[in-house]
Design a protein around this motif. Structure first.
Motif, short mmCIF file in Angstrom:
data_model
loop_
_atom_site.label_atom_id
_atom_site.label_comp_id
_atom_site.label_asym_id
_atom_site.label_seq_id
_atom_site.Cartn_x
_atom_site.Cartn_y
_atom_site.Cartn_z
N ILE A 111 12.91 60.62 -64.59
CA ILE A 111 13.93 59.68 -65.07
C ILE A 111 14.47 58.85 -63.91
O ILE A 111 14.56 57.63 -63.99
N LEU A 112 14.85 59.52 -62.84
CA LEU A 112 15.49 58.84 -61.71
C LEU A 112 14.58 57.81 -61.04
O LEU A 112 15.06 56.84 -60.46
N THR A 113 13.27 58.00 -61.12
CA THR A 113 12.34 57.06 -60.49
C THR A 113 11.75 56.06 -61.48
O THR A 113 11.01 55.16 -61.08
N ASN A 114 12.08 56.19 -62.74
CA ASN A 114 11.57 55.29 -63.78
C ASN A 114 12.13 53.88 -63.58
O ASN A 114 13.34 53.71 -63.39
N ARG A 115 11.28 52.86 -63.65
CA ARG A 115 11.72 51.48 -63.42
C ARG A 115 12.73 51.01 -64.46
O ARG A 115 13.68 50.29 -64.14
N PHE A 116 12.53 51.40 -65.71
CA PHE A 116 13.49 51.01 -66.75
C PHE A 116 14.86 51.64 -66.46
O PHE A 116 15.89 50.97 -66.55
N TYR A 117 14.85 52.92 -66.10
CA TYR A 117 16.11 53.59 -65.76
C TYR A 117 16.77 52.90 -64.56
O TYR A 117 17.99 52.68 -64.55
N GLN A 118 15.99 52.54 -63.56
CA GLN A 118 16.54 51.86 -62.38
C GLN A 118 17.26 50.58 -62.79
O GLN A 118 18.36 50.30 -62.32
N HIS A 119 16.65 49.82 -63.68
CA HIS A 119 17.27 48.57 -64.15
C HIS A 119 18.52 48.87 -64.98
O HIS A 119 19.57 48.27 -64.78
N LEU A 120 18.39 49.79 -65.92
CA LEU A 120 19.51 50.16 -66.78
C LEU A 120 20.72 50.60 -65.97
O LEU A 120 21.85 50.17 -66.21
N SER A 121 20.49 51.44 -64.98
CA SER A 121 21.59 52.03 -64.23
C SER A 121 22.27 51.05 -63.28
O SER A 121 23.33 51.36 -62.73
N GLN A 122 21.68 49.88 -63.09
CA GLN A 122 22.28 48.93 -62.16
C GLN A 122 22.74 47.63 -62.80
O GLN A 122 23.64 46.97 -62.27
N SER A 123 22.14 47.24 -63.92
CA SER A 123 22.47 45.90 -64.40
C SER A 123 22.54 45.74 -65.92
O SER A 123 22.73 44.64 -66.39
N PHE A 124 22.42 46.79 -66.67
CA PHE A 124 22.46 46.69 -68.12
C PHE A 124 23.87 46.32 -68.58
O PHE A 124 24.85 46.89 -68.10
N ALA A 125 23.98 45.36 -69.48
CA ALA A 125 25.29 44.91 -69.97
C ALA A 125 26.08 46.09 -70.54
O ALA A 125 25.57 46.87 -71.33
N GLY A 126 27.32 46.23 -70.11
CA GLY A 126 28.18 47.31 -70.58
C GLY A 126 28.01 48.60 -69.80
O GLY A 126 28.78 49.54 -69.98
N SER A 127 27.03 48.65 -68.94
CA SER A 127 26.74 49.86 -68.18
C SER A 127 27.90 50.24 -67.26
O SER A 127 28.25 51.41 -67.13
N TYR A 128 28.50 49.26 -66.63
CA TYR A 128 29.60 49.53 -65.69
C TYR A 128 30.78 50.17 -66.43
O TYR A 128 31.35 51.16 -65.98
N GLU A 129 31.11 49.61 -67.59
CA GLU A 129 32.22 50.14 -68.37
C GLU A 129 31.92 51.55 -68.87
O GLU A 129 32.78 52.43 -68.85
N TYR A 130 30.68 51.75 -69.32
CA TYR A 130 30.30 53.08 -69.79
C TYR A 130 30.42 54.11 -68.67
O TYR A 130 30.95 55.21 -68.87
N MET A 131 29.95 53.76 -67.49
CA MET A 131 30.00 54.71 -66.39
C MET A 131 31.43 54.93 -65.90
O MET A 131 31.74 55.99 -65.38
N ALA A 132 32.29 53.94 -66.08
CA ALA A 132 33.70 54.15 -65.75
C ALA A 132 34.29 55.24 -66.64
O ALA A 132 35.00 56.13 -66.16
#
Length: 177
Positions: A111-132
């Motif tokens: 999971i941690l090395t998956n390219r989709f996960y890498q993108h999701l965890s850094q730039s997916f819309a709403g991701s910052y708020e969810y992680m907050a």
């Protein structure tokens, strides 16, 4: 309700509002107030402007919980009865911690090395708020702090405290927006 009562009665206090109104200063002050009154306080900034360090008189602040030493207060003539820590939200680090906590050991590296996960965890819309919300709930569930003060960015949807409920039933009712 006075600010003293607010700090005494709640586990989570959220400093929210428009930009330039002093949210970060208020958040730092409330957490300091809690520490002075004997609370185990942490102030978490999810504001990308990252001004919390200067509000606390620190050179810098990282994504890990940083204990503010008692000597720091003594220089200002303050003697806290409790403790104060501060931290910034690290979106990628929070996602990685979520995976570490919940993914089966055999799947974590994939999971941690998956390219989709890498993108999701850094730039997916709403991701910052969810992680907050995730970081807030993790702090609430840790038991290390009895006062968590959150400094939000200038936006209406920065943190919806009701979102804590699925992850932590304890956090939702104790919020003081």
């Amino acid at each position: 309700m006075t600010l003293g009562e607010l700090v005494a009665r709640h586990q989570i206090v959220i400093s929210a509002g428009s930009g330039g109104v002093g949210k970060t200063t208020v958040a730092a002050s409330l957490a300091l107030w809690g520490a002075l009154e004997g609370r185990r306080a942490v102030v978490l900034t999810i504001d990308p402007a990252r001004r919390l360090a200067s509000s606390l008189g620190l050179e810098s602040l990282g994504s890990g919980e940083r204990d503010i030493p008692a000597e720091h207060f003594g220089a200002q003539g303050l003697t806290p009865k409790g403790t104060l820590a501060a931290m910034m939200l690290d979106q990628k680090g929070a996602w990685d911690a979520l995976v570490e906590r919940h993914a089966p050991p055999e799947a974590r590296d994939r999971i941690l090395t998956n390219r989709f996960y890498q993108h999701l965890s850094q730039s997916f819309a709403g991701s910052y708020e969810y992680m907050a919300i995730e970081q807030l709930c993790a702090l609430a569930e840790s038991g290390r702090y009895d006062l968590i003060v959150v400094d939000t960015p200038p936006t209406r949807h920065a943190l919806d405290c009701g979102s804590c409920a699925p992850t932590s039933r304890r956090a939702g009712p104790r919020c003081a927006p």
